[in-house]
Design an enzyme around this catalytic site. Sequence first.
Site, PDB file in Angstrom:
ATOM      1  N   ASP A 159       0.721  -1.302  -0.016  1.00 38.59           N
ATOM      2  CA  ASP A 159       0.117   0.188  -0.046  1.00 38.59           C
ATOM      3  C   ASP A 159       0.912   1.287  -0.026  1.00 38.59           C
ATOM      4  O   ASP A 159       0.541   2.309  -0.723  1.00 38.59           O
ATOM      5  CB  ASP A 159      -1.015   0.006   1.238  1.00 38.59           C
ATOM      6  CG  ASP A 159      -1.556  -1.268   1.606  1.00 38.59           C
ATOM      7  OD1 ASP A 159      -2.193  -1.650   0.699  1.00 38.59           O
ATOM      8  OD2 ASP A 159      -1.489  -2.043   2.442  1.00 38.59           O
ATOM      9  N   HIS A 187      -4.876  -3.132   6.412  1.00 39.68           N
ATOM     10  CA  HIS A 187      -4.546  -3.586   4.694  1.00 39.68           C
ATOM     11  C   HIS A 187      -6.051  -3.819   4.470  1.00 39.68           C
ATOM     12  O   HIS A 187      -6.270  -5.183   4.253  1.00 39.68           O
ATOM     13  CB  HIS A 187      -3.477  -4.872   4.620  1.00 39.68           C
ATOM     14  CG  HIS A 187      -3.412  -5.128   3.199  1.00 39.68           C
ATOM     15  ND1 HIS A 187      -2.947  -4.237   2.184  1.00 39.68           N
ATOM     16  CD2 HIS A 187      -3.544  -6.200   2.486  1.00 39.68           C
ATOM     17  CE1 HIS A 187      -2.865  -5.094   1.053  1.00 39.68           C
ATOM     18  NE2 HIS A 187      -3.403  -6.103   1.133  1.00 39.68           N
TER      19      HIS A 187
HETATM   20  P1  NAD Z   1      -1.653 -18.272  -4.354  1.00 41.43           P
HETATM   21  O1  NAD Z   1      -3.016 -19.063  -4.396  1.00 41.43           O
HETATM   22  O2  NAD Z   1      -1.117 -18.445  -5.647  1.00 41.43           O
HETATM   23  O3  NAD Z   1      -0.645 -19.148  -3.585  1.00 41.43           O
HETATM   24  C1  NAD Z   1      -0.849 -19.254  -2.335  1.00 41.43           C
HETATM   25  C2  NAD Z   1      -0.281 -20.688  -1.933  1.00 41.43           C
HETATM   26  O4  NAD Z   1      -0.190 -20.798  -0.572  1.00 41.43           O
HETATM   27  C3  NAD Z   1      -0.759 -21.839  -2.687  1.00 41.43           C
HETATM   28  O5  NAD Z   1       0.278 -22.532  -3.537  1.00 41.43           O
HETATM   29  C4  NAD Z   1      -1.209 -22.734  -1.432  1.00 41.43           C
HETATM   30  O6  NAD Z   1      -1.052 -24.066  -2.064  1.00 41.43           O
HETATM   31  C5  NAD Z   1      -0.468 -22.239  -0.300  1.00 41.43           C
HETATM   32  N1  NAD Z   1      -0.870 -22.503   0.822  1.00 41.43           N
HETATM   33  C6  NAD Z   1      -2.153 -22.535   1.288  1.00 41.43           C
HETATM   34  N2  NAD Z   1      -2.399 -23.004   2.570  1.00 41.43           N
HETATM   35  C7  NAD Z   1      -1.179 -23.174   2.882  1.00 41.43           C
HETATM   36  C8  NAD Z   1      -0.445 -23.529   4.298  1.00 41.43           C
HETATM   37  N3  NAD Z   1      -1.400 -23.760   5.321  1.00 41.43           N
HETATM   38  N4  NAD Z   1       0.863 -23.744   4.169  1.00 41.43           N
HETATM   39  C9  NAD Z   1       1.568 -23.367   3.499  1.00 41.43           C
HETATM   40  N5  NAD Z   1       1.147 -23.209   1.997  1.00 41.43           N
HETATM   41  C10 NAD Z   1      -0.163 -22.885   2.040  1.00 41.43           C
HETATM   42  O7  NAD Z   1      -1.902 -17.060  -3.790  1.00 41.43           O
HETATM   43  P2  NAD Z   1      -0.844 -15.481  -3.788  1.00 41.43           P
HETATM   44  O8  NAD Z   1      -1.269 -14.814  -5.046  1.00 41.43           O
HETATM   45  O9  NAD Z   1       0.367 -16.226  -3.790  1.00 41.43           O
HETATM   46  O10 NAD Z   1      -1.297 -14.843  -2.445  1.00 41.43           O
HETATM   47  C11 NAD Z   1      -0.971 -15.335  -1.142  1.00 41.43           C
HETATM   48  C12 NAD Z   1      -1.796 -14.648  -0.097  1.00 41.43           C
HETATM   49  O11 NAD Z   1      -1.083 -13.371   0.026  1.00 41.43           O
HETATM   50  C13 NAD Z   1      -3.375 -14.597  -0.347  1.00 41.43           C
HETATM   51  O12 NAD Z   1      -3.861 -14.527   1.064  1.00 41.43           O
HETATM   52  C14 NAD Z   1      -3.332 -12.947  -0.822  1.00 41.43           C
HETATM   53  O13 NAD Z   1      -4.800 -12.441  -0.678  1.00 41.43           O
HETATM   54  C15 NAD Z   1      -2.087 -12.303  -0.105  1.00 41.43           C
HETATM   55  N6  NAD Z   1      -1.776 -11.203  -0.397  1.00 41.43           N
HETATM   56  C16 NAD Z   1      -1.250 -10.177   0.361  1.00 41.43           C
HETATM   57  C17 NAD Z   1      -0.824  -9.031  -0.099  1.00 41.43           C
HETATM   58  C18 NAD Z   1      -0.599  -7.857   0.962  1.00 41.43           C
HETATM   59  O14 NAD Z   1      -0.379  -6.632   0.463  1.00 41.43           O
HETATM   60  N7  NAD Z   1      -0.484  -8.147   2.320  1.00 41.43           N
HETATM   61  C19 NAD Z   1      -0.669  -8.695  -1.411  1.00 41.43           C
HETATM   62  C20 NAD Z   1      -1.009  -9.824  -2.140  1.00 41.43           C
HETATM   63  C21 NAD Z   1      -1.394 -10.989  -2.014  1.00 41.43           C
HETATM   64  C1  LMR Z   2      -3.554  -6.467  -2.594  1.00 39.51           C
HETATM   65  O1  LMR Z   2      -3.685  -5.448  -2.015  1.00 39.51           O
HETATM   66  O2  LMR Z   2      -3.171  -6.507  -3.859  1.00 39.51           O
HETATM   67  C2  LMR Z   2      -3.631  -8.074  -1.866  1.00 39.51           C
HETATM   68  O3  LMR Z   2      -4.112  -7.805  -0.574  1.00 39.51           O
HETATM   69  C3  LMR Z   2      -4.599  -9.027  -2.636  1.00 39.51           C
HETATM   70  C4  LMR Z   2      -5.931  -8.464  -2.614  1.00 39.51           C
HETATM   71  O4  LMR Z   2      -6.934  -9.377  -2.410  1.00 39.51           O
HETATM   72  O5  LMR Z   2      -6.291  -7.223  -2.681  1.00 39.51           O
END
Ligand code: NAD
Ligand code: LMR
Length: 353
Positions: A159, A187
């Site tokens: 962010d 967030h």
């Molecule tokens: P994705 O689905 O591509 O990958 C997530 C991975 O986590 C998958 O491979 C899944 O098998 C694995 N997983 C699920 N449960 C698990 C566990 N208990 N232990 C280990 N691995 C596990 O998703 P992504 O695009 O990589 O996003 C991951 C997370 O990050 C999501 O919750 C998304 O919303 C979050 N995210 C946060 C931010 C932020 O700014 N804070 C930004 C982008 C994404």
């Molecule tokens: C983001 O801000 O891009 C991540 O938290 C993914 C989402 O679900 O918005």
Amino acid sequence: MKQPVRIAVTGAAGNISYSLLFKIAAGEMLGPDQPVILQLLEVPQAMDKLRGVAMELEDCAFPLVHGISLHDNPFDCFKGVHYAMLVGARPRSKGMERSDLLEANAVIFAEQGKALNDVANRDVKALVVGNPANTNCLILSRNAPDLSPTQFCAMTRLDHNRAQGILANKLGINPGDIEGVCIWGNHSPTMYPDLHHAQILGDEAAIDMVDEQWYKEEYTPRIQKRGAEIIEWRGFSSAASAAQASLDHMRDWALGSDGRIVSMGVISDGSYGVAKGIYYSFPAICDFGGYQIIQNLYINDYGQAMMKKTEAELLEEKAAVEHLLPKETAASHEAQSTSSRTEATYYQADRIC
Ligand code: NAD
Ligand code: LMR
């Protein structure tokens, strides 16, 4: 040559990790002279995919990578880790809010908190990326009572970077010319992107260079809802930018932010009147392997209302996961009364801006 450090990455076969792992391995997080051992966690069903990712890491022949291990159990994965990047969790899809993920993802962080508590290096730094990141971080920390709550952060750096990048685009300047934007709170769409302390090239106040209506009615909602905008266009949630932000966060936390203000979701110690004991994004400076919440920034009435709204949402999320929060310990009480430094060494706003 330095001793290798152990870095756990969860969700290591997922989209964010597919960018993140290669950057860590190339030395972009901890520097070009810091060898790493990567300890990667996935769910059992994704272990084949993870093996493929590990093969690609091997095929890059990164000299800094001194070992890679693959795990489907956090108690094995987190053994001796110095850094934990907790990405593994379900992402949202179109039409969902991040808080809709709370039920599905909360149990992951309760278990991983216990695992970090039992087997990680005692100085581990853990960054929660998986959503809803602030409340997952609270669950993680409370399930790790032997570690200080200041060893855990929720990621709001994406962010922060968005706030900087989108402002730079509006003003037609380089993002690197902007210093001092910050994100307060959750967030989520209630976050408060604050431009009141930001400066352009060290002397011009950013807030004076934008129209107030644009700031409040276009810019603020854009930052707050940028994640959903990316999902709308890309079909998937942000991945490369999230990987870059998690790397930026951990690099600055570990190596220092060089006097720059960064935004970090950290345990509230009551600064700015924010309720203690929630992970709330504050402006901070990192040095000597710790962070310090910047004190005494002037917050106007608008800002105070925005900060209260996002605090209220975090308190509601906390209430919803109370059953996953073991009792607070003496360590967590101490951290809530002083952040990662004592009061006397807090950075004062007038020394920064
Ligand atoms: P994705 O689905 O591509 O990958 C997530 C991975 O986590 C998958 O491979 C899944 O098998 C694995 N997983 C699920 N449960 C698990 C566990 N208990 N232990 C280990 N691995 C596990 O998703 P992504 O695009 O990589 O996003 C991951 C997370 O990050 C999501 O919750 C998304 O919303 C979050 N995210 C946060 C931010 C932020 O700014 N804070 C930004 C982008 C994404
Ligand atoms: C983001 O801000 O891009 C991540 O938290 C993914 C989402 O679900 O918005």
